[in-house]
Design an enzyme around this catalytic site. Structure first.
Site, PDB file in Angstrom:
ATOM      1  N   VAL A 170       0.805  -1.226   0.000  1.00  0.00           N
ATOM      2  CA  VAL A 170       0.000   0.000   0.000  1.00  0.00           C
ATOM      3  C   VAL A 170       0.836   1.273   0.000  1.00  0.00           C
ATOM      4  O   VAL A 170       0.278   2.368  -0.124  1.00  0.00           O
ATOM      5  CB  VAL A 170      -0.962   0.026   1.211  1.00  0.00           C
ATOM      6  CG1 VAL A 170      -2.004  -1.067   1.093  1.00  0.00           C
ATOM      7  CG2 VAL A 170      -0.196  -0.076   2.528  1.00  0.00           C
ATOM      8  N   TYR A 171       2.148   1.177   0.152  1.00  0.00           N
ATOM      9  CA  TYR A 171       2.971   2.387   0.153  1.00  0.00           C
ATOM     10  C   TYR A 171       2.918   3.033  -1.233  1.00  0.00           C
ATOM     11  O   TYR A 171       3.267   2.417  -2.235  1.00  0.00           O
ATOM     12  CB  TYR A 171       4.417   2.066   0.513  1.00  0.00           C
ATOM     13  CG  TYR A 171       4.655   1.644   1.946  1.00  0.00           C
ATOM     14  CD1 TYR A 171       3.627   1.667   2.891  1.00  0.00           C
ATOM     15  CD2 TYR A 171       5.909   1.226   2.376  1.00  0.00           C
ATOM     16  CE1 TYR A 171       3.849   1.292   4.206  1.00  0.00           C
ATOM     17  CE2 TYR A 171       6.146   0.852   3.686  1.00  0.00           C
ATOM     18  CZ  TYR A 171       5.113   0.883   4.601  1.00  0.00           C
ATOM     19  OH  TYR A 171       5.342   0.499   5.898  1.00  0.00           O
TER      20      TYR A 171
END
Length: 327
Positions: free
Chosen positions: A52-53
């Site tokens: 998700v970064y």
């Protein structure tokens, strides 16, 4: 850079890790390349990211730099899965989601395996054994070498690690847990760290510089180029700008003056050498910031300084966390 075993496993990692939380969002490919090269040149091996970064861009960026800049075999690539952009369900630990997320991570990273795969957070609506089975399947398939968790409370970590140890050779031992840990956030010392030490799980501290506050940059205000001035990250920094935190930051600055070093190095050395810690994961805005953090390799804090910092930042332990012999 000194290497340490990750928990009770044979995997060795550098005792400082490189974080990529801002890659693909605030850190572009040029700055990411400079950071990775500086990290590798200093002997760093552990690079930590997550699916998700940057909405997947961090993994994609890292994948572009693997082999083109740094040999893949020289790095311990760690990623995470389980966080989802759903306001009604922040974490999905289902077997289906996790394994699909792993495949997507491998595609973005451009590799057929990751050295370390971590469950990003505990999912209360999925049976824990189902979540952990995803780790076993990932390891048995060769797509993952070692497994861990992140943001699990003490009882959650103890339950997960014990479940995995109950069937040696069949289930994958948990190598590590990643948790926020710094002089400004010592909550893991109540139950998470004792559980990790007892069960042979290594601790990877995130935000080891107190979300940047322990560098002392906020002592006279909020710098315009800091996370605290960012619309997106200001709420992340704000909790550590209170009066209690200020006293701890002042103590770190005093120690740094006495040692002719920087507050950043003092704060990082303190957490790096705490019992059970394997490698603090450091995120930097640019290669210059990262190089300053990596220079902590030569610093070991005197016992008197450690004790003074322990005292000024000591968390309150009350029943049932405190030692019962003191009751």
């Amino acid at each position: 850079m000194e290497q340490r075993h990750l928990g009770r496993t044979g995997l060795r990692v550098s005792r400082i890790g490189l974080g990529t939380l801002t890659w693909g969002r605030d850190t572009d490919e040029h700055d990411a390349a400079d950071q990775l090269k500086a990290f590798w040149d200093a002997g760093g091996t552990l690079v930590d990211t997550a699916d998700v970064y940057g909405g997947g861009e961090a993994e994609y960026l890292l994948g572009r730099l693997l082999d083109n800049l740094v040999p893949r075999q020289d790095l311990v690539v760690a990623t995470k899965a389980g966080s989802v952009p759903d306001p009604y369900r922040r974490f999905d630990g289902s077997r289906g989601h996790l394994l699909a997320a792993l495949d997507a991570s491998l595609r973005r990273l451009g590799t057929d395996y990751v050295d370390l795969w971590q469950i990003h957070a505990f999912d209360p609506v999925t049976p824990l054994d189902e979540t952990l089975q995803a780790l076993d399947l990932a390891v048995s398939s060769g797509r993952v070498r070692y497994a861990g968790v992140s943001n699990f409370s003490g009882w959650q970590l103890a339950k997960a690690a014990t479940w995995q140890l109950a069937a040696p050779g069949i289930r994958t031992r948990l190598a590590c847990t990643q948790m926020e840990y710094s002089l400004l956030q010592r909550g893991v010392e109540r139950e998470v760290l004792p559980a990790a030490l007892d069960l042979g799980v290594g601790l990877l501290p995130s935000s080891p510089l107190g979300r940047g506050v322990l560098t002392g940059k906020y002592r006279t205000g909020t710098p315009s180029d800091s996370r605290g001035a960012s619309e997106q990250l200001a709420p992340f920094v704000e909790p550590y700008l209170d009066e209690a935190a200020g006293r701890i930051v002042d103590a770190v600055a005093t120690a740094a003056d006495g040692l002719a070093t920087t507050p950043l190095q003092v704060a990082l050395a303190w957490v790096r050498d705490r019992p059970g810690v394997v490698a603090p994961v450091v995120g930097a805005r640019n290669a210059q910031q990262l190089t300053e953090a990596l220079s902590v390799e030569a610093l070991s804090l005197p016992d008197e300084i450690c004790q003074a910092l322990d005292d000024v930042s000591a968390p309150v332990h009350r029943y049932p966390d405190q030692d019962w012999s003191t009751l």
